[in-house]
Design a protein around this motif. Structure first.
Motif, PDB file in Angstrom:
ATOM      1  N   ALA A  52       0.820  -1.209   0.000  1.00 12.81           N
ATOM      2  CA  ALA A  52       0.000   0.000   0.000  1.00 12.81           C
ATOM      3  C   ALA A  52       0.861   1.269   0.000  1.00 12.81           C
ATOM      4  CB  ALA A  52      -0.948  -0.014   1.190  1.00 12.81           C
ATOM      5  N   VAL A  69       1.721   2.660  -3.469  1.00 12.46           N
ATOM      6  CA  VAL A  69       0.674   3.322  -4.248  1.00 12.46           C
ATOM      7  C   VAL A  69      -0.049   4.396  -3.437  1.00 12.46           C
ATOM      8  CG1 VAL A  69       0.300   1.440  -5.887  1.00 12.46           C
ATOM      9  CG2 VAL A  69      -0.977   1.475  -3.721  1.00 12.46           C
ATOM     10  N   ALA A 125      -3.547   6.030  -4.547  1.00 10.56           N
ATOM     11  CA  ALA A 125      -4.783   5.519  -3.946  1.00 10.56           C
ATOM     12  C   ALA A 125      -5.504   6.624  -3.185  1.00 10.56           C
ATOM     13  CB  ALA A 125      -4.461   4.347  -3.023  1.00 10.56           C
ATOM     14  N   GLY A 126      -6.771   6.805  -3.514  1.00  7.15           N
ATOM     15  CA  GLY A 126      -7.576   7.812  -2.842  1.00  7.15           C
ATOM     16  C   GLY A 126      -7.382   9.229  -3.354  1.00  7.15           C
ATOM     17  N   SER A 131      -5.088  -2.157  -2.686  1.00 10.12           N
ATOM     18  CA  SER A 131      -6.320  -1.517  -3.126  1.00 10.12           C
ATOM     19  C   SER A 131      -5.966  -0.140  -3.664  1.00 10.12           C
ATOM     20  CB  SER A 131      -7.287  -1.404  -1.951  1.00 10.12           C
ATOM     21  OG  SER A 131      -8.463  -0.749  -2.368  1.00 10.12           O
ATOM     22  N   ILE A 132      -6.389   0.136  -4.895  1.00 16.22           N
ATOM     23  CA  ILE A 132      -6.045   1.421  -5.496  1.00 16.22           C
ATOM     24  C   ILE A 132      -7.295   2.256  -5.768  1.00 16.22           C
ATOM     25  CG2 ILE A 132      -4.925   2.582  -7.428  1.00 16.22           C
ATOM     26  CD1 ILE A 132      -3.022   0.183  -7.602  1.00 16.22           C
ATOM     27  N   TYR A 133      -8.208   1.741  -6.561  1.00 19.55           N
ATOM     28  CA  TYR A 133      -9.415   2.476  -6.912  1.00 19.55           C
ATOM     29  C   TYR A 133     -10.620   1.824  -6.249  1.00 19.55           C
ATOM     30  CZ  TYR A 133      -6.479   4.030 -10.838  1.00 19.55           C
ATOM     31  OH  TYR A 133      -5.470   4.537 -11.613  1.00 19.55           O
ATOM     32  N   TRP A 134     -11.275   2.528  -5.351  1.00 16.23           N
ATOM     33  CA  TRP A 134     -12.576   2.130  -4.812  1.00 16.23           C
ATOM     34  C   TRP A 134     -12.657   0.664  -4.393  1.00 16.23           C
ATOM     35  CZ3 TRP A 134     -12.153   3.865  -9.959  1.00 16.23           C
ATOM     36  CH2 TRP A 134     -12.025   5.249 -10.049  1.00 16.23           C
ATOM     37  N   SER A 192      -8.718  -4.515  -6.276  1.00 15.48           N
ATOM     38  CA  SER A 192      -7.453  -5.128  -5.865  1.00 15.48           C
ATOM     39  C   SER A 192      -6.518  -5.337  -7.048  1.00 15.48           C
ATOM     40  CB  SER A 192      -7.717  -6.471  -5.190  1.00 15.48           C
ATOM     41  OG  SER A 192      -8.458  -6.275  -4.018  1.00 15.48           O
ATOM     42  N   TYR A 193      -5.259  -4.990  -6.836  1.00 16.93           N
ATOM     43  CA  TYR A 193      -4.216  -5.152  -7.847  1.00 16.93           C
ATOM     44  C   TYR A 193      -3.046  -5.911  -7.246  1.00 16.93           C
ATOM     45  CZ  TYR A 193      -6.249  -1.386 -10.705  1.00 16.93           C
ATOM     46  OH  TYR A 193      -7.063  -0.609 -11.493  1.00 16.93           O
ATOM     47  N   SER A 251      -3.006   4.162 -16.722  1.00 21.75           N
ATOM     48  CA  SER A 251      -4.047   3.412 -16.029  1.00 21.75           C
ATOM     49  C   SER A 251      -5.236   3.176 -16.942  1.00 21.75           C
ATOM     50  CB  SER A 251      -4.513   4.182 -14.780  1.00 21.75           C
ATOM     51  OG  SER A 251      -5.512   3.464 -14.103  1.00 21.75           O
TER      52      SER A 251
END
Length: 184
Positions: free
Chosen positions: A14, A17, A21-22, A94-97, A100-101, A139
């Protein structure tokens, strides 16, 4: 660490990113839905008519590699449940909403060779990738048939000049949908 091609690769966390993220615009139609508003310029790209996905993706990576100092790239593979994660057992970020990546520290060569198919076709490109210095970010969101990028005006000008890339500059507040494409 994940093992591939006979060597170990660092799996991202985490903190790798946190800059992303967020920091995007949730639920929007602009490029800042996929790219945080921290770059000088933004664009979208997708394969032009009569250009193979392979030629298009190689052109994208070659243009980015040519304007990026030698450094690792972070490659992100979205866990859709149906597409190749490259390192399926690796911890995810977790990157977008809440999406999971699997994030792996590698480089341009791996961006073009590791994966076998993604949401947009049979090409190898990760769903998300950026260099260690965060000088640009590519992205492709889950439901888009195009790819978004943020970076310097020099990086985007190189992509825009390459006819195999089909890059179109967009403003951060502009609808990112490329002409001729539709949303699902």
């Amino acid at each position: 660490m994940g093992v591939k091609d006979g060597r170990s690769w660092r799996i991202g966390t985490a903190s790798d990113v946190a800059w992303l993220a967020g920091h995007t615009t949730p639920g929007g139609l602009s490029v800042t839905t996929a790219i945080p508003p921290v770059f000088d310029a933004y664009a979208t790209f997708h394969p032009p008519a009569n250009v193979s996905l392979d030629a298009h993706e190689h052109a994208v990576v070659n243009e980015l590699a040519a304007c990026t100092p030698d450094q690792p790239w972070w490659l992100g593979f979205l866990d859709t449940g149906a597409h190749d994660l490259v390192f399926p057992g690796a911890p995810k970020v977790s990157i977008y909403w809440g999406w999971s990546y699997v994030l792996v520290e590698a480089g341009p060569e791996q961006a073009l060779t590791w994966r076998t198919g993604h949401m947009r076709g049979d090409g190898p490109l990760p769903d998300l990738f950026f260099p260690a210095d965060h000088s640009w970010l590519v992205s492709a969101l889950w439901d888009d048939t195009w790819t978004d990028i943020g970076g310097s005006t020099v990086v985007l000008a190189g992509l825009q000049r390459n006819p195999l890339v089909n890059a179109r500059l967009v403003r951060p507040d502009e609808d990112a949908l490329p002409p001729g494409l539709t949303r699902d």
